[in-house]
Write a protein that holds these residues in place. Structure first.
Motif, PDB file in Angstrom:
ATOM      1  N   TYR A  55       0.827  -1.198   0.000  1.00  0.00           N
ATOM      2  CA  TYR A  55       0.000   0.000   0.000  1.00  0.00           C
ATOM      3  C   TYR A  55       0.867   1.256   0.000  1.00  0.00           C
ATOM      4  CZ  TYR A  55      -4.009  -2.974   1.228  1.00  0.00           C
ATOM      5  OH  TYR A  55      -5.004  -3.930   1.235  1.00  0.00           O
ATOM      6  N   ASP A  56       0.447   2.255  -0.781  1.00  0.00           N
ATOM      7  CA  ASP A  56       1.202   3.499  -0.872  1.00  0.00           C
ATOM      8  C   ASP A  56       0.864   4.408   0.313  1.00  0.00           C
ATOM      9  OD1 ASP A  56      -1.233   4.813  -1.379  1.00  0.00           O
ATOM     10  OD2 ASP A  56      -0.932   4.834  -3.542  1.00  0.00           O
ATOM     11  N   PRO A  57       1.585   5.546   0.456  1.00  0.00           N
ATOM     12  CA  PRO A  57       1.340   6.414   1.623  1.00  0.00           C
ATOM     13  C   PRO A  57      -0.076   6.940   1.720  1.00  0.00           C
ATOM     14  CG  PRO A  57       3.461   6.932   0.632  1.00  0.00           C
ATOM     15  CD  PRO A  57       2.790   5.958  -0.297  1.00  0.00           C
ATOM     16  N   VAL A  58      -0.721   7.206   0.586  1.00  0.00           N
ATOM     17  CA  VAL A  58      -2.088   7.736   0.638  1.00  0.00           C
ATOM     18  C   VAL A  58      -3.033   6.706   1.243  1.00  0.00           C
ATOM     19  CG1 VAL A  58      -4.027   8.536  -0.750  1.00  0.00           C
ATOM     20  CG2 VAL A  58      -1.708   9.323  -1.277  1.00  0.00           C
ATOM     21  N   GLU A  59      -2.955   5.463   0.763  1.00  0.00           N
ATOM     22  CA  GLU A  59      -3.818   4.419   1.321  1.00  0.00           C
ATOM     23  C   GLU A  59      -3.421   4.097   2.758  1.00  0.00           C
ATOM     24  OE1 GLU A  59      -5.712   0.063   0.109  1.00  0.00           O
ATOM     25  OE2 GLU A  59      -4.242   1.027  -1.204  1.00  0.00           O
ATOM     26  N   SER A  60      -2.118   4.093   3.036  1.00  0.00           N
ATOM     27  CA  SER A  60      -1.646   3.765   4.381  1.00  0.00           C
ATOM     28  C   SER A  60      -2.020   4.829   5.400  1.00  0.00           C
ATOM     29  CB  SER A  60      -0.122   3.593   4.364  1.00  0.00           C
ATOM     30  OG  SER A  60       0.268   2.538   3.510  1.00  0.00           O
ATOM     31  N   ALA A  61      -2.245   6.054   4.942  1.00  0.00           N
ATOM     32  CA  ALA A  61      -2.576   7.136   5.874  1.00  0.00           C
ATOM     33  C   ALA A  61      -3.846   6.845   6.656  1.00  0.00           C
ATOM     34  CB  ALA A  61      -2.716   8.452   5.112  1.00  0.00           C
ATOM     35  N   ALA A  62      -4.813   6.163   6.030  1.00  0.00           N
ATOM     36  CA  ALA A  62      -6.037   5.812   6.754  1.00  0.00           C
ATOM     37  C   ALA A  62      -5.722   4.877   7.923  1.00  0.00           C
ATOM     38  CB  ALA A  62      -7.043   5.162   5.807  1.00  0.00           C
ATOM     39  N   TRP A  63      -4.774   3.976   7.717  1.00  0.00           N
ATOM     40  CA  TRP A  63      -4.380   3.057   8.782  1.00  0.00           C
ATOM     41  C   TRP A  63      -3.696   3.804   9.926  1.00  0.00           C
ATOM     42  CZ3 TRP A  63      -4.286  -2.606   7.819  1.00  0.00           C
ATOM     43  CH2 TRP A  63      -4.862  -2.952   6.586  1.00  0.00           C
ATOM     44  N   ARG A 200     -13.388  -0.338   1.611  1.00  0.00           N
ATOM     45  CA  ARG A 200     -12.164   0.109   2.288  1.00  0.00           C
ATOM     46  C   ARG A 200     -11.110   0.674   1.353  1.00  0.00           C
ATOM     47  NH1 ARG A 200      -8.175  -3.978   1.872  1.00  0.00           N
ATOM     48  NH2 ARG A 200      -9.008  -6.046   1.357  1.00  0.00           N
ATOM     49  N   LYS A 201     -11.158   0.344   0.058  1.00  0.00           N
ATOM     50  CA  LYS A 201     -10.170   0.876  -0.867  1.00  0.00           C
ATOM     51  C   LYS A 201     -10.743   1.956  -1.786  1.00  0.00           C
ATOM     52  CE  LYS A 201      -7.100  -2.027  -2.583  1.00  0.00           C
ATOM     53  NZ  LYS A 201      -5.870  -1.807  -1.787  1.00  0.00           N
ATOM     54  N   ALA A 202     -11.960   2.390  -1.490  1.00  0.00           N
ATOM     55  CA  ALA A 202     -12.632   3.365  -2.352  1.00  0.00           C
ATOM     56  C   ALA A 202     -12.421   4.784  -1.828  1.00  0.00           C
ATOM     57  CB  ALA A 202     -14.125   3.066  -2.413  1.00  0.00           C
ATOM     58  N   SER A 203     -12.357   5.737  -2.763  1.00  0.00           N
ATOM     59  CA  SER A 203     -12.292   7.133  -2.348  1.00  0.00           C
ATOM     60  C   SER A 203     -13.595   7.558  -1.672  1.00  0.00           C
ATOM     61  CB  SER A 203     -12.001   8.032  -3.553  1.00  0.00           C
ATOM     62  OG  SER A 203     -13.007   7.862  -4.550  1.00  0.00           O
ATOM     63  N   ILE A 219     -16.806  -4.052   7.094  1.00  0.00           N
ATOM     64  CA  ILE A 219     -16.216  -2.858   7.696  1.00  0.00           C
ATOM     65  C   ILE A 219     -14.969  -3.266   8.470  1.00  0.00           C
ATOM     66  CG2 ILE A 219     -16.599  -0.973   9.324  1.00  0.00           C
ATOM     67  CD1 ILE A 219     -18.301  -0.760   6.824  1.00  0.00           C
ATOM     68  N   LYS A 220     -13.851  -2.582   8.192  1.00  0.00           N
ATOM     69  CA  LYS A 220     -12.587  -2.856   8.889  1.00  0.00           C
ATOM     70  C   LYS A 220     -12.061  -1.552   9.477  1.00  0.00           C
ATOM     71  CE  LYS A 220     -11.498  -6.773   5.895  1.00  0.00           C
ATOM     72  NZ  LYS A 220     -10.565  -7.389   4.919  1.00  0.00           N
ATOM     73  N   ALA A 221     -11.692  -1.579  10.741  1.00  0.00           N
ATOM     74  CA  ALA A 221     -11.344  -0.342  11.438  1.00  0.00           C
ATOM     75  C   ALA A 221     -10.107   0.324  10.849  1.00  0.00           C
ATOM     76  CB  ALA A 221     -11.137  -0.626  12.929  1.00  0.00           C
ATOM     77  N   GLN A 222      -9.024  -0.422  10.665  1.00  0.00           N
ATOM     78  CA  GLN A 222      -7.786   0.213  10.221  1.00  0.00           C
ATOM     79  C   GLN A 222      -7.910   0.837   8.821  1.00  0.00           C
ATOM     80  OE1 GLN A 222      -3.674  -0.627  11.297  1.00  0.00           O
ATOM     81  NE2 GLN A 222      -4.318  -2.733  11.692  1.00  0.00           N
ATOM     82  N   PRO A 223      -8.356   0.101   7.808  1.00  0.00           N
ATOM     83  CA  PRO A 223      -8.402   0.712   6.472  1.00  0.00           C
ATOM     84  C   PRO A 223      -9.366   1.879   6.346  1.00  0.00           C
ATOM     85  CG  PRO A 223      -8.549  -1.693   6.352  1.00  0.00           C
ATOM     86  CD  PRO A 223      -8.728  -1.314   7.780  1.00  0.00           C
ATOM     87  N   LEU A 224     -10.343   1.968   7.238  1.00  0.00           N
ATOM     88  CA  LEU A 224     -11.352   3.028   7.140  1.00  0.00           C
ATOM     89  C   LEU A 224     -11.035   4.232   8.017  1.00  0.00           C
ATOM     90  CD1 LEU A 224     -14.606   0.905   6.907  1.00  0.00           C
ATOM     91  CD2 LEU A 224     -13.461   2.167   5.079  1.00  0.00           C
ATOM     92  N   SER A 326       3.103   8.537   5.672  1.00  0.00           N
ATOM     93  CA  SER A 326       1.666   8.530   5.950  1.00  0.00           C
ATOM     94  C   SER A 326       1.282   9.713   6.828  1.00  0.00           C
ATOM     95  CB  SER A 326       1.265   7.212   6.624  1.00  0.00           C
ATOM     96  OG  SER A 326       1.527   6.111   5.781  1.00  0.00           O
ATOM     97  N   TYR A 327       2.138  10.043   7.774  1.00  0.00           N
ATOM     98  CA  TYR A 327       1.893  11.211   8.634  1.00  0.00           C
ATOM     99  C   TYR A 327       1.839  12.485   7.799  1.00  0.00           C
ATOM    100  CZ  TYR A 327       2.346  14.171  12.832  1.00  0.00           C
ATOM    101  OH  TYR A 327       2.148  15.089  13.826  1.00  0.00           O
ATOM    102  N   ALA A 328       2.725  12.579   6.792  1.00  0.00           N
ATOM    103  CA  ALA A 328       2.732  13.756   5.928  1.00  0.00           C
ATOM    104  C   ALA A 328       1.410  13.891   5.184  1.00  0.00           C
ATOM    105  CB  ALA A 328       3.901  13.677   4.953  1.00  0.00           C
ATOM    106  N   VAL A 329       0.838  12.759   4.756  1.00  0.00           N
ATOM    107  CA  VAL A 329      -0.458  12.789   4.084  1.00  0.00           C
ATOM    108  C   VAL A 329      -1.533  13.317   5.017  1.00  0.00           C
ATOM    109  CG1 VAL A 329      -2.249  11.380   2.991  1.00  0.00           C
ATOM    110  CG2 VAL A 329       0.160  10.927   2.488  1.00  0.00           C
ATOM    111  N   LEU A 330      -1.527  12.830   6.272  1.00  0.00           N
ATOM    112  CA  LEU A 330      -2.528  13.295   7.219  1.00  0.00           C
ATOM    113  C   LEU A 330      -2.344  14.778   7.530  1.00  0.00           C
ATOM    114  CD1 LEU A 330      -2.688  10.347   9.810  1.00  0.00           C
ATOM    115  CD2 LEU A 330      -4.205  10.810   7.881  1.00  0.00           C
TER     116      LEU A 330
END
Length: 333
Positions: A55-63, A200-203, A219-224, A326-330
């Motif tokens: 997973y890239d930083p954008v997707e990982s940022a949700a986690w 979970r992988k949708a915009s 529903i999964k807590a980390q990816p959402l 991921s922090y930078a994305v957030l």
């Protein structure tokens, strides 16, 4: 959707206190034999950041948002002390079926991985038949294809598997339009369609519900983005949900258990028993299935286990770089 996230803790605090572990699996699952995760302790307790390595930083940022929500967010007061969980049957051979299922004592539901690359529909049928035999006539069998079928392949498979009285088919095809088309084609089979990756992988995690493309949502807590964000999605979707996990450590599973226990009237067994697929964990009291369920509780992490299963220095550096990205994305959001 509204911004429900707590303020970001300082990056230096996350980096300084982070522990990266590499936990061996009992059975190869999702193409891996070792599950890596980053753990950190916040004011609310231990929390987890463990997006899959591709997973890239954008997707990982949700986690990362989920980890911060669970460690720094609101105090949780679940409505139930335990949640029922399903057994998980990976794409294993016939000689391994009994051993895997025995790790889930008391579970009345089995989730069967199907559509594995290199395997056939006959292999899937054999696993589903074994799952049905394991839970008996009164149990539940669900399948998960991880979007690996085309619409035609999914239709053929569901016709073949429907006699085993499937509880639902999870993400049999990739896109929301394909889910809607498959749901239309198989309406007479009595096999509900569940959406996982399309949530979970949708915009826009609510798009599948608005399109009428699924009967229920996984529903999964980390990816959402965490318990708070996931509860908001549940409230807006207006569909039944199943709470599941992503091969987390017991810390991540605890996050999922708090989510599940915060949803009134949750009807489906949760995919939160996957600590049974780990050969090691970060706590001496892991969230293993007992009598078909797991407790809803914070997990006390053992420092000795963190040391025993610490990732190599290069893998630790990789995960810390990933946390920074991921922090930078957030921060930009």
């Amino acid at each position: 959707m509204p911004d429900l996230a707590p303020p970001l803790p300082p990056l230096d605090d996350l980096l300084r206190d982070a522990h990266v572990v590499a936990l061996p699996l009992t059975t190869r699952f999702r193409g891996i034999d070792v599950r890596e995760a980053l753990l950190v302790e916040g004011p609310r307790g231990w929390t987890e950041f463990s997006p899959f390595v591709e997973y890239d930083p954008v997707e990982s940022a949700a986690w990362l948002a989920a980890a911060i929500d669970f460690g720094w967010g609101p105090d949780r007061h679940p409505v139930a002390p335990r949640v029922a969980v399903n057994a998980t049957l990976p794409s294993v051979g016939p000689d391994q079926l009994a051993g895997v299922l025995a790790r889930f004592p008391g579970c009345r539901t089995v989730k069967v991985k199907v559509a594995e690359r290199g395997q056939t529909l006959a292999d899937d049928i054999a696993r589903v038949a074994a799952a049905r035999a394991f839970v008996g006539d009164d149990g539940r069998v669900r399948i998960d294809a991880n979007a690996n079928w085309s619409v035609d392949e999914a239709e053929e498979a569901l016709v073949a598997l429907a006699p085993y009285r499937l509880e639902y088919a999870e993400q049999p095809v990739r896109s929301v339009p394909e889910l809607a088309e498959l749901r239309r084609r198989t309406a007479g089979l009595g096999v509900p369609i569940a959406a996982d990756e399309s949530v979970r992988k949708a915009s826009d995690p609510l798009a599948v519900a608005r399109a009428g493309a699924a009967d229920l949502l996984v529903i999964k807590a980390q990816p959402l983005g965490g318990v708070t964000a996931a509860l908001d999605i549940v409230a807006q979707a207006g569909l039944p949900v199943v709470v599941s996990s992503a091969l987390d450590t017991s810390v991540g599973l605890s996050m999922g258990a708090y989510l599940a226990a915060s949803i009134p009237g949750l009807a489906h067994d949760c995919g939160l028993g996957t600590a049974a697929l780990l050969a090691a964990d970060v706590t001496p009291e892991p969230l293993l299935p007992v009598d078909g369920g797991v407790d809803v509780r914070r997990v006390d992490v053992d420092v000795d286990l963190l040391r025993e299963h610490a990732a190599t220095d290069d893998r630790r550096a990789w995960w810390l770089d990933r946390l920074r990205a991921s922090y930078a994305v957030l921060t930009e959001r």
